[in-house]
Structure formats: C-alpha cells, structure tokens
Motif scaffolding. Structure first.
Motif, PDB file in Angstrom:
ATOM      1  N   LEU A 160       1.503  17.221  16.361  1.00 33.26           N
ATOM      2  CA  LEU A 160       0.542  16.702  15.408  1.00 33.26           C
ATOM      3  C   LEU A 160      -0.842  16.787  16.044  1.00 33.26           C
ATOM      4  CD1 LEU A 160       2.562  13.563  14.261  1.00 33.26           C
ATOM      5  CD2 LEU A 160       2.232  15.677  12.958  1.00 33.26           C
ATOM      6  N   ARG A 161      -1.873  16.749  15.214  1.00 32.88           N
ATOM      7  CA  ARG A 161      -3.240  16.914  15.703  1.00 32.88           C
ATOM      8  C   ARG A 161      -4.118  15.754  15.265  1.00 32.88           C
ATOM      9  NH1 ARG A 161      -1.190  21.968  14.688  1.00 32.88           N
ATOM     10  NH2 ARG A 161      -1.756  23.602  16.191  1.00 32.88           N
ATOM     11  N   VAL A 162      -4.984  15.335  16.178  1.00 40.03           N
ATOM     12  CA  VAL A 162      -5.994  14.340  15.853  1.00 40.03           C
ATOM     13  C   VAL A 162      -7.344  14.903  16.277  1.00 40.03           C
ATOM     14  CG1 VAL A 162      -6.866  12.022  16.306  1.00 40.03           C
ATOM     15  CG2 VAL A 162      -4.408  12.398  16.062  1.00 40.03           C
ATOM     16  N   SER A 163      -8.309  14.816  15.378  1.00 37.69           N
ATOM     17  CA  SER A 163      -9.637  15.356  15.640  1.00 37.69           C
ATOM     18  C   SER A 163     -10.448  14.409  16.516  1.00 37.69           C
ATOM     19  CB  SER A 163     -10.378  15.602  14.329  1.00 37.69           C
ATOM     20  OG  SER A 163     -10.854  14.371  13.804  1.00 37.69           O
ATOM     21  N   SER A 164     -11.593  14.892  16.961  1.00 37.95           N
ATOM     22  CA  SER A 164     -12.485  14.083  17.804  1.00 37.95           C
ATOM     23  C   SER A 164     -13.086  12.907  17.052  1.00 37.95           C
ATOM     24  CB  SER A 164     -13.610  14.964  18.352  1.00 37.95           C
ATOM     25  OG  SER A 164     -14.377  15.521  17.290  1.00 37.95           O
ATOM     26  N   LEU A 165     -12.935  12.910  15.727  1.00 42.26           N
ATOM     27  CA  LEU A 165     -13.425  11.800  14.904  1.00 42.26           C
ATOM     28  C   LEU A 165     -12.304  10.846  14.503  1.00 42.26           C
ATOM     29  CD1 LEU A 165     -15.887  13.762  12.578  1.00 42.26           C
ATOM     30  CD2 LEU A 165     -16.358  12.632  14.760  1.00 42.26           C
ATOM     31  N   GLY A 166     -11.104  11.061  15.058  1.00 41.79           N
ATOM     32  CA  GLY A 166      -9.992  10.164  14.763  1.00 41.79           C
ATOM     33  C   GLY A 166      -9.267  10.474  13.480  1.00 41.79           C
ATOM     34  N   GLN A 167      -9.285  11.737  13.074  1.00 38.70           N
ATOM     35  CA  GLN A 167      -8.628  12.139  11.833  1.00 38.70           C
ATOM     36  C   GLN A 167      -7.292  12.820  12.152  1.00 38.70           C
ATOM     37  OE1 GLN A 167     -11.832  14.684  10.875  1.00 38.70           O
ATOM     38  NE2 GLN A 167     -13.034  13.131   9.814  1.00 38.70           N
ATOM     39  N   PHE A 211       8.312  14.844  16.531  1.00 37.13           N
ATOM     40  CA  PHE A 211       6.980  15.173  17.033  1.00 37.13           C
ATOM     41  C   PHE A 211       6.744  14.466  18.374  1.00 37.13           C
ATOM     42  CE2 PHE A 211       7.053  15.625  12.474  1.00 37.13           C
ATOM     43  CZ  PHE A 211       6.646  16.943  12.358  1.00 37.13           C
ATOM     44  N   SER A 212       6.890  15.243  19.427  1.00 42.11           N
ATOM     45  CA  SER A 212       6.747  14.713  20.783  1.00 42.11           C
ATOM     46  C   SER A 212       5.487  15.231  21.464  1.00 42.11           C
ATOM     47  CB  SER A 212       7.971  15.120  21.620  1.00 42.11           C
ATOM     48  OG  SER A 212       8.111  16.541  21.640  1.00 42.11           O
ATOM     49  N   TYR A 213       4.632  15.922  20.709  1.00 45.11           N
ATOM     50  CA  TYR A 213       3.504  16.654  21.279  1.00 45.11           C
ATOM     51  C   TYR A 213       2.264  16.353  20.437  1.00 45.11           C
ATOM     52  CZ  TYR A 213       1.036  21.069  22.644  1.00 45.11           C
ATOM     53  OH  TYR A 213       0.141  22.014  23.076  1.00 45.11           O
ATOM     54  N   LEU A 214       1.247  15.758  21.073  1.00 43.42           N
ATOM     55  CA  LEU A 214      -0.019  15.456  20.405  1.00 43.42           C
ATOM     56  C   LEU A 214      -1.106  16.371  20.939  1.00 43.42           C
ATOM     57  CD1 LEU A 214      -1.995  13.705  18.712  1.00 43.42           C
ATOM     58  CD2 LEU A 214      -2.174  12.181  20.714  1.00 43.42           C
ATOM     59  N   GLN A 230       4.250   6.824  11.020  1.00 43.60           N
ATOM     60  CA  GLN A 230       5.623   7.091  10.575  1.00 43.60           C
ATOM     61  C   GLN A 230       5.668   7.443   9.093  1.00 43.60           C
ATOM     62  OE1 GLN A 230       7.246   3.356  12.159  1.00 43.60           O
ATOM     63  NE2 GLN A 230       8.655   4.561  13.422  1.00 43.60           N
ATOM     64  N   GLN A 231       4.835   6.778   8.314  1.00 44.02           N
ATOM     65  CA  GLN A 231       4.782   7.088   6.887  1.00 44.02           C
ATOM     66  C   GLN A 231       4.076   8.420   6.642  1.00 44.02           C
ATOM     67  OE1 GLN A 231       2.903   4.062   4.525  1.00 44.02           O
ATOM     68  NE2 GLN A 231       3.331   5.074   2.589  1.00 44.02           N
ATOM     69  N   ALA A 232       3.002   8.681   7.388  1.00 45.00           N
ATOM     70  CA  ALA A 232       2.205   9.890   7.176  1.00 45.00           C
ATOM     71  C   ALA A 232       3.003  11.159   7.424  1.00 45.00           C
ATOM     72  CB  ALA A 232       0.966   9.859   8.073  1.00 45.00           C
ATOM     73  N   VAL A 233       3.841  11.163   8.453  1.00 40.41           N
ATOM     74  CA  VAL A 233       4.562  12.408   8.769  1.00 40.41           C
ATOM     75  C   VAL A 233       5.560  12.787   7.680  1.00 40.41           C
ATOM     76  CG1 VAL A 233       4.283  12.172  11.266  1.00 40.41           C
ATOM     77  CG2 VAL A 233       6.337  11.232  10.161  1.00 40.41           C
ATOM     78  N   GLN A 234       5.914  11.833   6.825  1.00 39.74           N
ATOM     79  CA  GLN A 234       6.821  12.163   5.726  1.00 39.74           C
ATOM     80  C   GLN A 234       6.148  13.119   4.735  1.00 39.74           C
ATOM     81  OE1 GLN A 234      10.053  11.256   5.998  1.00 39.74           O
ATOM     82  NE2 GLN A 234       9.237  10.434   7.933  1.00 39.74           N
TER      83      GLN A 234
END
Length: 323
Positions: free
Chosen positions: A258-265, A10-13, A295-299
C-alpha cells in the motif's frame, strides 16, 4: 492483518516523504517540480504514528520514497524512526543517489537495510540526457560505497526507454557480471502527463525476459515482503537481473503493498482514481481508529489497475507517490 476482498495480505508500505525532486527525468518531471510540494509534508511524529498503525496490522517492510527523499534534511531521523517501530523488520530507501557518498554511512547507522538507486543509463552522456544531471560517476561511486559499507541489499532501478537505453542490455549485464548487485528493469508506465512520451518510449519487459531465458537465466523465488519484480540469476553472474512488468498478465494478483503520500494520503494502488486522507488520525498516539479505517479501506482495493486500458487514474507523475 490488512487483508483485502481478494485475500491479499499487505505487509509492505511504500511511504513517500516528499514530492520534490532535484532531477528532471524525461519520463517523470522533465520541467522540474511545478508546485510548492514541501508544504504539509508528514512530520516525524506523524510518520511514527502511521508506521506504528501499519506495523500493528502486519506490515513488516517500509520503503521510503519521494520525489527524492534525501532532499528532506531529517531523512536519517525518519529512517531511525521507522526502524524503531516494533514489528518493522526491514527499512528500505529509493533514491536518485546524489547524496549516497555523503550520507550512506549515516543512513546505515540509523538502521537502513536496503537501497534502490535509480540509474537509467551507464553511459554518462545518455544519463545526462535522461535525467538532466551530469552525475553518473558520482552516483556509481555512491553505489560502490554503499556496497563497501555492507548494506544488505543494494539495487539499481532502470526505466526501460526505447530510444534511450534499449541498446544497453549488454552493458547492464556486464555491470552485474562481477559484482553482487541486483539490477531491475522497469517498464515505463503511462501517467496523467506523459501520454505522448509513453507512446514513443514504451518498451515491453517481455523482450528482455525472452533474451534472459535464451541466455540461461533462471527465475528466483520471491520472499513474502518482496515487491513485484521477477528476479533472475545466472551461474556465470554474481549479480541478478529483475523485471517489473506492470502490463503483464496477473501483475496485480499477488500485490502486497500500500502507498501513503507525503501529505498523509492513502493510495490503494499507484493508479487509483482517488485516495483517503489519513491526516486526521495522526494527531495522537492512539492508533486504534486509524487501524480500523485501514482495515475497512483495503476492502475497496480493486483487483487490478487499468493500465492496459490506458487509464492511469489520478497519478500525474511518478514523483507524486513514489512510483
């Protein structure tokens, strides 16, 4: 590196900075925003810490999304903050384009490398019908201005809608014939609140794909940080045509984002059932704990979404985490 159980890197946020939008697109927010989604948006300091952690784990591209990201008055500072993080090579923005004429130069000066502009019709009346805004001419002028500034990549995103723009393929092809711009058709995706609309309007991108192939368009090779679009070129056209077809076979096989919301999710997928809250990790500049968590979450990232089974997860609408 951020590598999941299926060896995907995952090289793209994709970073949403607001859920708020000033357009009322029929497929996304036809009634406008229904809640006060400005409360709790990530601060500049939190964004810096977040992007730093991702960059230290191999992320090279950040796309700033919304809602409509230009509704944040500090967007230019957010662009500069992301671009200044060591390891980030490309900062991109997805926008409805309503501030392009006013702000594109400032965004470029802040370090913006690429802009994707949502334009769902090249007919002014049809554009107004789809978006609730009579701004097509202004937005097209903004696209031309961004190109004139020399921003490296200027692309147009068009959601395929059976009853609204399916007959405009010829117009879109003519649009890219004489200018070096990429126009990408995106299949309408089913979300939590658009089931009946989806049934009426969904059009398979494979129909466009077959027409392109019959007309001599050739598939281009993807770069490592590119998104899911299949991009086609033609020797008689200066621009390119892209297709994003989430219902196609093996669409998720080479997922790199991977995606992160405006609330940090953290959302491992656009159509996941759940998210992980990262906010507690963004209070200090020590990003080691956040890196371990990521690193743990992407599993736990599933191999594929379940759109084919009409399961759209917890995504209420496409403005929620940037589409």
């Amino acid at each position: 590196m951020l590598i999941d159980a299926y060896a995907r890197r995952f090289s793209y946020l994709r970073l949403s900075i607001t859920e708020t939008c000033n357009f009322r697109c029929s497929y996304c927010l036809p009634d406008g925003n229904t809640c006060d989604s400005r409360v709790g948006e990530l601060s500049i300091a939190e964004i810096k810490r977040l992007v730093t952690a991702f960059a230290q784990l191999g992320t090279r591209k950040v796309r700033i999304t919304g809602g409509e990201p230009s509704l944040r008055k500090d967007l230019t500072e957010i662009i500069a903050t992301c671009k200044a993080v060591p390891g980030i090579e490309k900062v991109a923005l997805t926008t409805n384009g309503y501030r392009l004429l006013r702000d594109a130069k400032a965004w470029q000066a802040a370090g913006l490398d690429a802009i994707n502009v949502s334009i769902d019709s090249l007919d002014a009346d049809n554009f107004h019908l789809i978006t609730g805004q009579d701004k097509l001419a202004e937005i097209l002028a903004g696209v031309a201005y961004a190109q004139a500034l020399g921003i490296a990549q200027v692309k147009i995103n068009t959601v395929l809608l059976k009853q609204h723009n399916a007959a405009e393929l010829g117009d879109f092809l003519n649009f890219v014939k004489s200018q070096p711009i990429a126009l990408r058709f995106i299949e309408l995706m089913r979300t939590g609140d658009n089931a009946s609309y989806y049934q009426r309007q969904h059009l398979s991108g494979s129909l466009i794909q077959n027409q392109l192939l019959q007309q001599g368009w050739q598939l281009k090779t993807k770069a490592k940080t590119d998104g899911p679009a299949l991009e086609y070129s033609h020797p008689d056209y200066q621009g390119n045509i892209g297709l994003i077809m989430p219902y196609s076979k093996d669409f998720c096989a080479d997922c790199n984002r991977l995606r992160v919301s405006s609330l940090g999710q953290l959302y491992l997928c656009l159509f996941t059932d759940s998210y992980q809250d990262l906010r507690a990790f963004l209070h200090t500049d020590d990003t080691a704990a956040l890196q371990r968590f990521l690193q743990q979450a992407v599993q736990g990232k599933a191999y594929s979404h379940q759109l084919q089974r009409e399961h759209s997860g917890s995504t209420r609408h496409l403005a929620q985490i940037g589409g």
